[in-house]
Scaffold this motif. Structure first.
Motif, PDB file in Angstrom:
ATOM      1  N   VAL A 135      -7.548  -6.512 -35.786  1.00  0.00           N
ATOM      2  CA  VAL A 135      -6.093  -6.289 -35.774  1.00  0.00           C
ATOM      3  C   VAL A 135      -5.546  -6.417 -34.355  1.00  0.00           C
ATOM      4  N   ILE A 136      -6.251  -5.822 -33.384  1.00  0.00           N
ATOM      5  CA  ILE A 136      -5.813  -5.907 -31.986  1.00  0.00           C
ATOM      6  C   ILE A 136      -5.817  -7.353 -31.512  1.00  0.00           C
ATOM      7  N   LEU A 137      -6.868  -8.098 -31.859  1.00  0.00           N
ATOM      8  CA  LEU A 137      -6.953  -9.504 -31.470  1.00  0.00           C
ATOM      9  C   LEU A 137      -5.811 -10.312 -32.075  1.00  0.00           C
ATOM     10  N   LEU A 138      -5.516 -10.062 -33.350  1.00  0.00           N
ATOM     11  CA  LEU A 138      -4.444 -10.790 -34.008  1.00  0.00           C
ATOM     12  C   LEU A 138      -3.103 -10.514 -33.351  1.00  0.00           C
ATOM     13  N   VAL A 139      -2.800  -9.262 -33.101  1.00  0.00           N
ATOM     14  CA  VAL A 139      -1.533  -8.906 -32.452  1.00  0.00           C
ATOM     15  C   VAL A 139      -1.478  -9.502 -31.045  1.00  0.00           C
ATOM     16  N   VAL A 189     -16.345  -8.894 -24.167  1.00  0.00           N
ATOM     17  CA  VAL A 189     -16.762  -9.823 -25.217  1.00  0.00           C
ATOM     18  C   VAL A 189     -17.862  -9.216 -26.084  1.00  0.00           C
ATOM     19  N   GLU A 190     -18.851  -8.592 -25.448  1.00  0.00           N
ATOM     20  CA  GLU A 190     -20.018  -8.120 -26.194  1.00  0.00           C
ATOM     21  C   GLU A 190     -19.661  -7.052 -27.242  1.00  0.00           C
ATOM     22  N   PRO A 191     -18.993  -5.955 -26.872  1.00  0.00           N
ATOM     23  CA  PRO A 191     -18.647  -4.964 -27.905  1.00  0.00           C
ATOM     24  C   PRO A 191     -17.636  -5.497 -28.909  1.00  0.00           C
ATOM     25  N   GLY A 192     -16.693  -6.318 -28.440  1.00  0.00           N
ATOM     26  CA  GLY A 192     -15.698  -6.871 -29.352  1.00  0.00           C
ATOM     27  C   GLY A 192     -16.306  -7.823 -30.357  1.00  0.00           C
ATOM     28  N   MET A 193     -17.201  -8.685 -29.892  1.00  0.00           N
ATOM     29  CA  MET A 193     -17.866  -9.629 -30.790  1.00  0.00           C
ATOM     30  C   MET A 193     -18.732  -8.893 -31.804  1.00  0.00           C
ATOM     31  N   SER A 194     -19.440  -7.861 -31.349  1.00  0.00           N
ATOM     32  CA  SER A 194     -20.283  -7.083 -32.260  1.00  0.00           C
ATOM     33  C   SER A 194     -19.441  -6.394 -33.325  1.00  0.00           C
ATOM     34  N   ALA A 195     -18.290  -5.863 -32.914  1.00  0.00           N
ATOM     35  CA  ALA A 195     -17.411  -5.186 -33.866  1.00  0.00           C
ATOM     36  C   ALA A 195     -16.896  -6.159 -34.927  1.00  0.00           C
ATOM     37  N   LEU A 196     -16.571  -7.377 -34.511  1.00  0.00           N
ATOM     38  CA  LEU A 196     -16.115  -8.374 -35.482  1.00  0.00           C
ATOM     39  C   LEU A 196     -17.237  -8.762 -36.441  1.00  0.00           C
ATOM     40  N   LEU A 197     -18.440  -8.900 -35.916  1.00  0.00           N
ATOM     41  CA  LEU A 197     -19.577  -9.284 -36.761  1.00  0.00           C
ATOM     42  C   LEU A 197     -19.894  -8.209 -37.799  1.00  0.00           C
ATOM     43  N   LEU A 198     -19.626  -6.949 -37.471  1.00  0.00           N
ATOM     44  CA  LEU A 198     -19.923  -5.859 -38.397  1.00  0.00           C
ATOM     45  C   LEU A 198     -19.070  -5.926 -39.660  1.00  0.00           C
ATOM     46  N   ILE A 199     -18.044  -6.769 -39.654  1.00  0.00           N
ATOM     47  CA  ILE A 199     -17.248  -6.958 -40.870  1.00  0.00           C
ATOM     48  C   ILE A 199     -18.110  -7.549 -41.980  1.00  0.00           C
ATOM     49  N   GLY A 200     -19.096  -8.382 -41.605  1.00  0.00           N
ATOM     50  CA  GLY A 200     -19.877  -9.079 -42.627  1.00  0.00           C
ATOM     51  C   GLY A 200     -21.379  -8.955 -42.528  1.00  0.00           C
ATOM     52  N   LEU A 253     -10.451 -12.799 -45.208  1.00  0.00           N
ATOM     53  CA  LEU A 253     -11.451 -11.727 -45.171  1.00  0.00           C
ATOM     54  C   LEU A 253     -10.764 -10.397 -45.482  1.00  0.00           C
ATOM     55  N   SER A 254     -10.949  -9.909 -46.673  1.00  0.00           N
ATOM     56  CA  SER A 254     -10.254  -8.687 -47.078  1.00  0.00           C
ATOM     57  C   SER A 254     -10.656  -7.488 -46.222  1.00  0.00           C
ATOM     58  N   ARG A 255     -11.919  -7.463 -45.761  1.00  0.00           N
ATOM     59  CA  ARG A 255     -12.393  -6.327 -44.962  1.00  0.00           C
ATOM     60  C   ARG A 255     -11.951  -6.395 -43.510  1.00  0.00           C
ATOM     61  N   SER A 256     -11.433  -7.529 -43.078  1.00  0.00           N
ATOM     62  CA  SER A 256     -11.102  -7.698 -41.663  1.00  0.00           C
ATOM     63  C   SER A 256     -10.001  -6.755 -41.210  1.00  0.00           C
ATOM     64  N   MET A 257      -9.073  -6.419 -42.112  1.00  0.00           N
ATOM     65  CA  MET A 257      -7.981  -5.535 -41.724  1.00  0.00           C
ATOM     66  C   MET A 257      -8.462  -4.101 -41.520  1.00  0.00           C
ATOM     67  N   GLU A 258      -9.696  -3.794 -41.953  1.00  0.00           N
ATOM     68  CA  GLU A 258     -10.272  -2.481 -41.697  1.00  0.00           C
ATOM     69  C   GLU A 258     -10.838  -2.392 -40.279  1.00  0.00           C
ATOM     70  N   SER A 259     -10.989  -3.537 -39.633  1.00  0.00           N
ATOM     71  CA  SER A 259     -11.535  -3.570 -38.267  1.00  0.00           C
ATOM     72  C   SER A 259     -10.407  -3.502 -37.252  1.00  0.00           C
ATOM     73  N   MET A 260     -10.419  -2.460 -36.437  1.00  0.00           N
ATOM     74  CA  MET A 260      -9.380  -2.303 -35.417  1.00  0.00           C
ATOM     75  C   MET A 260      -9.403  -3.456 -34.428  1.00  0.00           C
ATOM     76  N   VAL A 261     -10.615  -3.965 -34.106  1.00  0.00           N
ATOM     77  CA  VAL A 261     -10.727  -5.068 -33.149  1.00  0.00           C
ATOM     78  C   VAL A 261     -10.013  -6.304 -33.663  1.00  0.00           C
TER      79      VAL A 261
END
Length: 252
Positions: free
Chosen positions: A86-90, A195-206, A76-84
């Motif tokens: 990146v934080i989850l990956l780290v 979970v709720e704000p984090g999940m919403s932030a991830l969904l906003l990628i697509g 997902l090329s746009r995923s690296m624009e999401s701070m959430v």
């Protein structure tokens, strides 16, 4: 260690549901400790040994989560624009390395650490090591079953998305599903508030905002409320039977 029979598949499944329920109503992931205690009691192996198996389970889970996050974020090329994301990956990488380090430390130094502990703690430490290290004896089978479990998480989210008639790619489905599970490890009851704000932030990628909110609300209603109702019922039935058994044992 006791020679009690290993609990049945159904018993283990019910204990997992009970642990999920406790995690949903208690802070600090106390459901994992409850599950370790209950399984140790059912199997006769004790709390320390069972806690070691929970550690091994967490190691395998985190390896799967970190791998899935790396692949899905890379696709997902746009995923690296999401701070959430990146934080989850780290966080996933740090947690995975830490847990693997604990298991490696147990394997090479567990016995030496046990030797310097007081007698009352030495047996518990050795039992904990045996549970953690011994759990990897059937690693291929456990890894396959764990992977199937995560695929079911992705399938659940896909069914939610499909029921709402929203279009979403597979990579984002995987990212949100495993990210949701990782967010739920935050030590609030059931991950509520994280979970709720984090999940919403991830969904906003697509997807757009209203779609992200709809998916989050529906998915959380299924995962959180179902555990509260079904897991809570099983938990209270089990505890009632346990208390009844203790009373019978005292009077006999």
């Amino acid at each position: 260690l006791s020679n009690k029979a290993v609990p049945s598949f159904m018993t283990c499944s019910l204990l997992i549901l009970c642990g999920w329920f406790v995690n949903s109503v208690a802070w600090l992931r106390m459901g994992d400790a409850y599950r370790a205690y209950a399984f140790g009691s059912e199997s006769g192996k004790g709390f320390s040994w069972s806690l070691g198996t929970v550690l091994a389970e967490r190691v395998l889970d985190m390896v799967t989560v970190a791998t899935a996050l790396i692949i899905s974020i890379f696709l997902l090329s746009r995923s690296m624009e999401s701070m959430v994301s990146v934080i989850l990956l780290v966080s996933a990488i740090v947690m995975t390395v830490t847990l693997i380090g604990v298991v490696v430390g147990l394997f090479y130094s567990g016995s030496r650490i046990a030797n310097i502990l007081p007698n009352r703690l030495r047996g518990a430490m050795l039992s904990f090591k045996a549970g953690a290290i011994g759990s990897f004896g059937r690693l291929p089978l456990i890894a396959v079953l764990g992977l199937l479990g995560w695929l079911m998480e992705v399938l659940r989210l896909w069914l939610v998305v499909e029921s709402l008639d929203i279009s979403m790619g597979l990579s984002l489905l995987v990212l949100v599903a495993v990210g949701n599970s990782l967010l739920s490890t935050i030590p609030t009851p059931g991950g509520v508030g994280a979970v709720e704000p984090g999940m919403s932030a991830l969904l906003l990628i697509g997807v757009n905002g209203p779609e992200a909110a709809a998916i989050t609300l529906c998915d959380r209603a299924i995962t959180y409320l179902s555990v509260l109702v079904i897991g809570g019922l099983i938990f209270f039935v089990r505890q009632s039977r346990h208390l009844s058994g203790n009373k019978t044992a005292r009077t006999s």
